[in-house]
Design a protein around this motif. Structure first.
Motif, short mmCIF file in Angstrom:
data_model
loop_
_atom_site.label_atom_id
_atom_site.label_comp_id
_atom_site.label_asym_id
_atom_site.label_seq_id
_atom_site.Cartn_x
_atom_site.Cartn_y
_atom_site.Cartn_z
N ILE A 20 28.05 -5.60 25.54
CA ILE A 20 28.77 -7.20 24.70
C ILE A 20 28.49 -7.06 23.11
O ILE A 20 29.76 -7.45 22.63
N GLY A 21 27.94 -5.85 22.32
CA GLY A 21 28.40 -5.49 20.83
C GLY A 21 29.97 -4.71 21.01
O GLY A 21 30.26 -5.22 20.08
N LEU A 22 29.87 -3.87 21.29
CA LEU A 22 31.33 -3.73 21.50
C LEU A 22 32.61 -4.34 21.41
O LEU A 22 33.30 -4.52 20.85
N LEU A 23 32.50 -5.31 22.45
CA LEU A 23 33.33 -6.45 22.55
C LEU A 23 33.38 -7.68 20.77
O LEU A 23 34.48 -8.65 21.04
N ILE A 24 32.14 -8.12 20.66
CA ILE A 24 32.00 -8.19 19.11
C ILE A 24 32.86 -7.40 18.17
O ILE A 24 33.85 -7.48 17.68
N GLY A 25 32.49 -6.30 18.55
CA GLY A 25 33.01 -5.29 17.36
C GLY A 25 35.14 -4.88 18.37
O GLY A 25 35.93 -5.42 16.88
N ILE A 26 35.25 -5.32 18.70
CA ILE A 26 36.37 -5.46 19.15
C ILE A 26 37.64 -6.72 18.92
O ILE A 26 38.86 -6.58 18.25
N VAL A 27 37.00 -7.71 18.62
CA VAL A 27 37.35 -8.62 18.84
C VAL A 27 37.12 -9.29 16.89
O VAL A 27 38.55 -9.25 16.52
N ARG A 28 35.99 -8.29 16.19
CA ARG A 28 36.75 -9.17 14.92
C ARG A 28 35.69 -7.42 14.31
O ARG A 28 34.87 -7.43 14.02
N PRO A 29 36.46 -6.57 14.16
CA PRO A 29 35.93 -4.80 14.18
C PRO A 29 36.04 -4.23 12.16
O PRO A 29 36.90 -5.09 11.85
N PHE A 30 34.76 -3.66 12.73
CA PHE A 30 34.52 -3.63 11.04
C PHE A 30 33.66 -4.41 10.04
O PHE A 30 33.62 -5.27 9.11
N HIS A 31 33.87 -5.64 10.86
CA HIS A 31 33.31 -7.11 9.74
C HIS A 31 31.40 -6.42 9.30
O HIS A 31 30.66 -6.10 10.67
N CYS A 83 24.52 -6.85 16.19
CA CYS A 83 24.36 -6.33 17.71
C CYS A 83 22.68 -6.00 17.51
O CYS A 83 22.04 -5.66 18.25
N ALA A 84 22.20 -5.10 15.98
CA ALA A 84 20.75 -5.42 16.26
C ALA A 84 19.86 -6.37 16.41
O ALA A 84 18.86 -5.92 17.79
N ALA A 85 19.90 -7.86 16.90
CA ALA A 85 19.63 -8.64 16.35
C ALA A 85 19.94 -9.04 18.74
O ALA A 85 18.76 -9.00 19.45
N ILE A 86 21.02 -8.12 19.47
CA ILE A 86 21.07 -8.21 20.71
C ILE A 86 20.06 -7.43 21.48
O ILE A 86 19.45 -7.70 22.14
N TYR A 87 20.10 -6.15 20.71
CA TYR A 87 19.38 -5.11 21.10
C TYR A 87 17.94 -5.76 21.50
O TYR A 87 17.17 -5.23 22.29
N SER A 88 17.43 -6.07 19.82
CA SER A 88 16.07 -6.51 19.42
C SER A 88 15.15 -7.57 20.63
O SER A 88 14.02 -7.49 20.57
N SER A 89 16.20 -8.23 20.22
CA SER A 89 15.50 -9.67 21.40
C SER A 89 14.88 -9.37 22.49
O SER A 89 13.48 -10.22 22.87
N LEU A 90 15.82 -9.14 23.34
CA LEU A 90 15.30 -8.54 25.06
C LEU A 90 14.22 -7.59 25.37
O LEU A 90 13.23 -7.18 25.74
N ALA A 91 14.15 -6.61 24.59
CA ALA A 91 13.96 -5.09 23.91
C ALA A 91 12.05 -4.90 24.30
O ALA A 91 11.30 -4.56 24.44
N MET A 92 11.42 -5.59 22.70
CA MET A 92 10.01 -6.11 22.12
C MET A 92 9.40 -6.86 23.05
O MET A 92 8.95 -6.00 23.45
N PRO A 93 10.26 -7.70 23.91
CA PRO A 93 9.02 -7.94 24.70
C PRO A 93 9.22 -7.31 26.11
O PRO A 93 7.76 -6.91 26.83
N ILE A 94 10.08 -6.64 26.86
CA ILE A 94 10.07 -5.28 28.13
C ILE A 94 9.37 -4.04 27.34
O ILE A 94 8.17 -3.82 28.29
N LEU A 95 9.54 -3.82 25.87
CA LEU A 95 8.28 -3.01 25.70
C LEU A 95 6.72 -3.12 25.00
O LEU A 95 6.14 -2.33 25.32
N GLY A 96 6.83 -4.55 25.24
CA GLY A 96 5.64 -5.24 25.20
C GLY A 96 4.65 -4.71 23.25
O GLY A 96 3.93 -4.56 23.99
N ILE A 97 5.62 -4.76 22.90
CA ILE A 97 5.04 -4.55 20.99
C ILE A 97 5.66 -6.18 20.74
O ILE A 97 6.50 -6.85 21.09
N LYS A 98 4.80 -6.54 19.50
CA LYS A 98 4.69 -7.42 18.42
C LYS A 98 5.40 -7.64 16.86
O LYS A 98 5.17 -5.98 17.27
N ARG A 99 6.69 -7.88 16.60
CA ARG A 99 6.54 -7.60 14.94
C ARG A 99 6.31 -8.24 14.55
O ARG A 99 6.28 -10.11 14.37
#
Length: 248
Positions: free
Chosen positions: A20-31, A38-54
């Motif tokens: 998904i992040g790669l598609l975002i970069g291709i659609v609007r490169p270097f924005h 991309c950081a939000a996409i990675y973080s959103s589901l990884a946090m509950p999977i890891l069992g850690i809160k922030r």
């Protein structure tokens, strides 16, 4: 069994998020906001999977201080998921040129507008610093830097390098320290609850009127403030099943 399930879920999540992040970069490169998305996409589901809160304190400082150089402690590769969710808009990071060679993620990182430097080539590194200065002064973009230069494995802070501080002085932008508690102390892929990672954004430090000769003192002052803050956060960061993710 918990470890196996986590590794499987994280692998699937990482692959889908990278695509998904790669598609975002291709659609609007270097924005400059690609990196935040991309950081939000990675973080959103990884946090509950890891069992850690922030929990994040001082989020508004990052928005009020743009453009700036953000300096943060770097514990492990898990920072992508745990600290990544705290990256503000129009903020890119400084990374090693070799990251570009990693399949999918490397191309995503590059297209997200992050600045890649060749640390083994002083001329190329200086060139990258000039690009960084232009991003700060001409494009209203903040730069996220790990001044330790490598992962500290949660063992306090490694000695800082001066590059971030020299760049901030040259560009005349403030430095905003971001401190994360030593979450690795309580972290294991094999346990269900990995507690709370506490993130605190410290007040912006002005560089107005400073010269390059002041970079070392500025670096040591911020390093000491961050170390004190991390140690204080560690005193409050014991695992808790009732903790709530207070991220803005």
């Amino acid at each position: 069994m918990i470890r196996l399930i986590r590794v499987l879920l994280l692998s699937i999540h990482f692959f889908i998020s990278s695509f998904i992040g790669l598609l975002i970069g291709i659609v609007r490169p270097f924005h400059p906001t690609n990196s935040r998305w991309c950081a939000a996409i990675y973080s959103s589901l990884a946090m509950p999977i890891l069992g850690i809160k922030r929990e994040v304190e001082g989020w508004d400082i990052l928005d009020q201080s743009r453009p700036c150089i953000v300096v943060a402690n770097h514990q492990s590769n898990w920072d992508l998921f745990i600290v990544g969710g705290a990256v503000p808009d129009r903020t890119v990071s400084l990374g090693k040129k070799s990251l570009k060679l990693l399949p999918i993620f490397g191309q995503l990182y590059w297209l997200a507008g992050n600045v890649l430097i060749d640390r083994g080539n002083p001329h190329k590194a200086k060139e990258a610093m000039e690009i960084t200065k232009q991003a700060l002064t001409q494009k209203n973009t903040s730069i996220w830097i790990f001044p330790e230069g490598t992962r500290n494995q949660g063992k306090n802070l490694l000695p800082f390098k001066k590059g971030a501080f020299i760049t901030a002085i040259n560009a005349g932008v403030p430095i905003v320290p971001v401190c994360c508690s030593s979450y690795l102390d309580h972290f294991s892929l094999g346990q269900l609850n990995n507690g709370v990672a506490k993130i605190k954004v410290l007040p912006a430090v002005s560089t107005q009127g400073l010269k390059q000769k002041d970079a070392a003192q500025l670096m040591h002052t911020i390093e000491a403030d961050m170390l004190r803050t991390i140690q204080a956060l560690d005193g409050k960061a014991a695992p808790s099943a009732d903790s709530v993710d207070n991220q803005a």
